[in-house]
Design a protein around this motif. Structure first.
Motif, PDB file in Angstrom:
ATOM      1  N   HIS A  15      27.409  38.872  44.706  1.00  0.00           N
ATOM      2  CA  HIS A  15      28.410  38.066  44.192  1.00  0.00           C
ATOM      3  C   HIS A  15      29.149  37.146  45.339  1.00  0.00           C
ATOM      4  N   PHE A  16      29.859  36.342  44.544  1.00  0.00           N
ATOM      5  CA  PHE A  16      31.343  35.570  45.176  1.00  0.00           C
ATOM      6  C   PHE A  16      31.444  36.222  46.481  1.00  0.00           C
ATOM      7  N   GLY A  17      31.956  37.636  46.534  1.00  0.00           N
ATOM      8  CA  GLY A  17      32.725  37.870  47.563  1.00  0.00           C
ATOM      9  C   GLY A  17      31.836  38.192  48.701  1.00  0.00           C
ATOM     10  N   HIS A  18      30.094  38.833  48.551  1.00  0.00           N
ATOM     11  CA  HIS A  18      29.507  38.907  49.298  1.00  0.00           C
ATOM     12  C   HIS A  18      29.611  37.842  51.010  1.00  0.00           C
ATOM     13  N   LEU A  19      29.242  36.715  49.520  1.00  0.00           N
ATOM     14  CA  LEU A  19      28.545  35.160  50.485  1.00  0.00           C
ATOM     15  C   LEU A  19      29.642  35.073  50.844  1.00  0.00           C
ATOM     16  N   LEU A  20      30.643  35.656  50.777  1.00  0.00           N
ATOM     17  CA  LEU A  20      32.363  34.487  51.219  1.00  0.00           C
ATOM     18  C   LEU A  20      32.382  35.409  52.501  1.00  0.00           C
ATOM     19  N   ILE A  21      32.167  36.682  52.620  1.00  0.00           N
ATOM     20  CA  ILE A  21      31.751  37.500  53.974  1.00  0.00           C
ATOM     21  C   ILE A  21      31.329  36.992  54.960  1.00  0.00           C
ATOM     22  N   GLU A 148      36.780  42.714  65.040  1.00  0.00           N
ATOM     23  CA  GLU A 148      37.323  42.668  63.379  1.00  0.00           C
ATOM     24  C   GLU A 148      37.820  40.586  63.398  1.00  0.00           C
ATOM     25  N   VAL A 149      37.821  40.945  62.009  1.00  0.00           N
ATOM     26  CA  VAL A 149      37.853  39.469  61.314  1.00  0.00           C
ATOM     27  C   VAL A 149      38.721  39.219  60.192  1.00  0.00           C
ATOM     28  N   ASN A 150      39.578  37.770  60.296  1.00  0.00           N
ATOM     29  CA  ASN A 150      40.591  38.506  58.739  1.00  0.00           C
ATOM     30  C   ASN A 150      38.947  37.813  57.664  1.00  0.00           C
ATOM     31  N   VAL A 151      38.989  37.968  56.599  1.00  0.00           N
ATOM     32  CA  VAL A 151      38.257  37.054  55.793  1.00  0.00           C
ATOM     33  C   VAL A 151      39.028  36.859  54.181  1.00  0.00           C
ATOM     34  N   PRO A 152      39.013  36.000  54.006  1.00  0.00           N
ATOM     35  CA  PRO A 152      40.128  36.014  52.556  1.00  0.00           C
ATOM     36  C   PRO A 152      39.463  37.089  51.609  1.00  0.00           C
ATOM     37  N   GLN A 153      40.057  37.277  51.060  1.00  0.00           N
ATOM     38  CA  GLN A 153      40.101  38.753  49.925  1.00  0.00           C
ATOM     39  C   GLN A 153      39.459  37.641  48.205  1.00  0.00           C
ATOM     40  N   LEU A 154      37.965  38.129  47.717  1.00  0.00           N
ATOM     41  CA  LEU A 154      38.166  38.348  46.723  1.00  0.00           C
ATOM     42  C   LEU A 154      38.268  38.792  45.543  1.00  0.00           C
ATOM     43  N   ASP A 155      38.668  40.290  44.674  1.00  0.00           N
ATOM     44  CA  ASP A 155      38.798  41.028  43.746  1.00  0.00           C
ATOM     45  C   ASP A 155      37.787  41.044  43.361  1.00  0.00           C
ATOM     46  N   ILE A 156      36.551  41.139  43.726  1.00  0.00           N
ATOM     47  CA  ILE A 156      35.913  40.986  43.219  1.00  0.00           C
ATOM     48  C   ILE A 156      34.123  42.375  42.950  1.00  0.00           C
ATOM     49  N   SER A 157      33.849  42.813  43.207  1.00  0.00           N
ATOM     50  CA  SER A 157      33.185  43.836  42.951  1.00  0.00           C
ATOM     51  C   SER A 157      32.285  43.910  42.145  1.00  0.00           C
ATOM     52  N   SER A 158      30.212  44.925  42.891  1.00  0.00           N
ATOM     53  CA  SER A 158      29.699  44.520  41.328  1.00  0.00           C
ATOM     54  C   SER A 158      29.644  45.782  40.798  1.00  0.00           C
ATOM     55  N   SER A 159      30.509  46.983  41.083  1.00  0.00           N
ATOM     56  CA  SER A 159      30.693  47.685  39.648  1.00  0.00           C
ATOM     57  C   SER A 159      31.517  47.131  38.488  1.00  0.00           C
ATOM     58  N   PHE A 160      32.484  45.744  39.482  1.00  0.00           N
ATOM     59  CA  PHE A 160      33.107  45.352  38.271  1.00  0.00           C
ATOM     60  C   PHE A 160      32.571  44.536  37.322  1.00  0.00           C
ATOM     61  N   ILE A 161      31.855  44.110  37.857  1.00  0.00           N
ATOM     62  CA  ILE A 161      31.029  43.113  36.969  1.00  0.00           C
ATOM     63  C   ILE A 161      29.756  43.386  35.882  1.00  0.00           C
ATOM     64  N   ARG A 162      28.884  44.722  36.224  1.00  0.00           N
ATOM     65  CA  ARG A 162      27.864  45.757  35.661  1.00  0.00           C
ATOM     66  C   ARG A 162      28.905  45.841  34.706  1.00  0.00           C
ATOM     67  N   ASN A 163      30.547  46.834  34.840  1.00  0.00           N
ATOM     68  CA  ASN A 163      31.096  47.267  33.177  1.00  0.00           C
ATOM     69  C   ASN A 163      31.928  46.317  32.703  1.00  0.00           C
ATOM     70  N   ARG A 164      31.754  44.782  33.101  1.00  0.00           N
ATOM     71  CA  ARG A 164      31.889  43.617  32.858  1.00  0.00           C
ATOM     72  C   ARG A 164      30.632  43.074  31.509  1.00  0.00           C
ATOM     73  N   VAL A 165      29.974  42.999  32.087  1.00  0.00           N
ATOM     74  CA  VAL A 165      27.925  43.097  31.162  1.00  0.00           C
ATOM     75  C   VAL A 165      28.359  44.012  30.974  1.00  0.00           C
ATOM     76  N   ALA A 166      28.677  45.152  31.040  1.00  0.00           N
ATOM     77  CA  ALA A 166      28.414  46.288  29.199  1.00  0.00           C
ATOM     78  C   ALA A 166      29.155  46.474  28.583  1.00  0.00           C
ATOM     79  N   GLN A 167      30.309  45.572  29.027  1.00  0.00           N
ATOM     80  CA  GLN A 167      31.457  45.550  27.584  1.00  0.00           C
ATOM     81  C   GLN A 167      31.637  43.765  26.950  1.00  0.00           C
ATOM     82  N   ARG A 168      30.632  43.138  27.335  1.00  0.00           N
ATOM     83  CA  ARG A 168      30.254  41.464  26.927  1.00  0.00           C
ATOM     84  C   ARG A 168      31.189  41.522  27.396  1.00  0.00           C
ATOM     85  N   LYS A 169      31.888  41.425  28.453  1.00  0.00           N
ATOM     86  CA  LYS A 169      32.962  39.964  28.583  1.00  0.00           C
ATOM     87  C   LYS A 169      32.697  39.200  29.798  1.00  0.00           C
ATOM     88  N   ASN A 170      32.662  38.242  30.017  1.00  0.00           N
ATOM     89  CA  ASN A 170      32.372  36.890  30.523  1.00  0.00           C
ATOM     90  C   ASN A 170      32.844  37.357  32.383  1.00  0.00           C
TER      91      ASN A 170
END
Length: 198
Positions: A15-21, A148-170
Motif C-alpha cells: 500500500h501507499f504506506g510502504h511506498l512512502l517509506i 533513524e529517519v523521520n517519515v510522514p505517517q500514513l495510518d494504513i496497514s495491510s490488515s486494515f485493507i484486508r478487513n475493509r475488503v472483507a466488509q465490502r468497504k472502499n
C-alpha cells in the motif's frame, strides 16, 4: 559502491504506506535503489490465510512499476521454510558483492533487534534504517549500526485493507490503483471471508 535499501514484509497487499517509506528512505539516506522483498514465511507472522507467493509478487510489481529506483527482490519466495534476515543477507551479499545493503525496519522494531536470529553477525554485515514513529523512542543497543529517519505517517496497514475488503468497504486511495484492480479482479481477501467483491 552501490547503496541498496531492502524493505521486507508480506506485502499482503502493498500500500501507499510502504511506498512512502521506501521513497523517503531512498532520498534521506541517499540510496541508489530500494528493493521490495516479499517474505515466503515470515518468522513473526504465522497466518494461514496468507495470499499466494505469486499473487503477492504480482501486487508488488504493480505497486512499484512506475518508479525506476524500486525493484522487486523475490529471493525469499524462492526458498523453503521461514525467512530469516541473516540467511537472506548472506545470499544477497554473495550474489551482489559490490552492493552495500541497508535493511529498512519500523521504528518500533528497533528495540527488538537483539532477539533477531544471528543479530550479532547481521549487525556487522548491514546497516539498519529505522523508520521513526511518534511515541516510540528507541532504546537500541546498536546505536552506531542503526540510522533513524523521520517519515510522514500514513495510518494504513495491510490488515486494515484486508478487513475493509472483507466488509465490502472502499479501499480506493489507500494503495496503487493497479494493485486495487488486481485484488478486486482476483477476489482476494473477500473470498477468504466468504464475501464476494462488488
Amino acid at each position: 559502491m552501490k547503496k541498496v535499501g531492502i524493505i521486507g514484509g508480506t506485502f499482503d497487499p502493498p500500500h501507499f504506506g510502504h511506498l512512502l517509506i521506501a521513497q523517503e528512505v531512498l532520498e534521506q539516506c541517499s540510496l541508489d535503489e530500494v528493493w521490495f522483498m516479499p517474505s515466503h514465511i515470515p518468522p513473526h507472522k504465522q497466518r494461514d490465510d496468507l495470499t499466494s507467493d505469486e499473487e503477492r509478487k504480482e501486487m508488488v510489481q504493480r505497486a512499484i512499476h512506475d518508479n525506476e529506483q524500486f525493484r522487486l527482490c523475490d529471493i525469499e519466495l524462492k526458498r523453503n521454510g521461514p525467512s530469516y534476515t541473516i540467511d537472506t543477507i548472506k545470499l544477497l551479499k554473495k550474489e551482489h558483492p559490490n552492493i552495500r545493503f541497508y535493511f529498512i525496519i519500523g521504528g518500533d522494531m528497533i528495540d527488538y533487534l537483539p532477539k533477531w536470529v544471528g543479530i550479532k553477525e547481521l549487525i556487522e554485515m548491514i546497516t539498519f534504517i529505522g523508520v521513526k514513529r511518534p511515541g516510540y523512542p528507541s532504546q537500541s543497543p546498536y546505536k552506531g549500526k542503526v540510522v533513524e529517519v523521520n517519515v510522514p505517517q500514513l495510518d494504513i496497514s495491510s490488515s486494515f485493507i484486508r478487513n475493509r475488503v472483507a466488509q465490502r468497504k472502499n479501499i480506493r486511495y489507500m494503495l496503487p490503483e493497479p494493485v486495487r484492480l488486481f485484488l478486486m479482479e482476483r477476489g482476494l481477501y473477500a473470498k477468504k471471508q466468504g464475501v464476494r467483491n462488488r
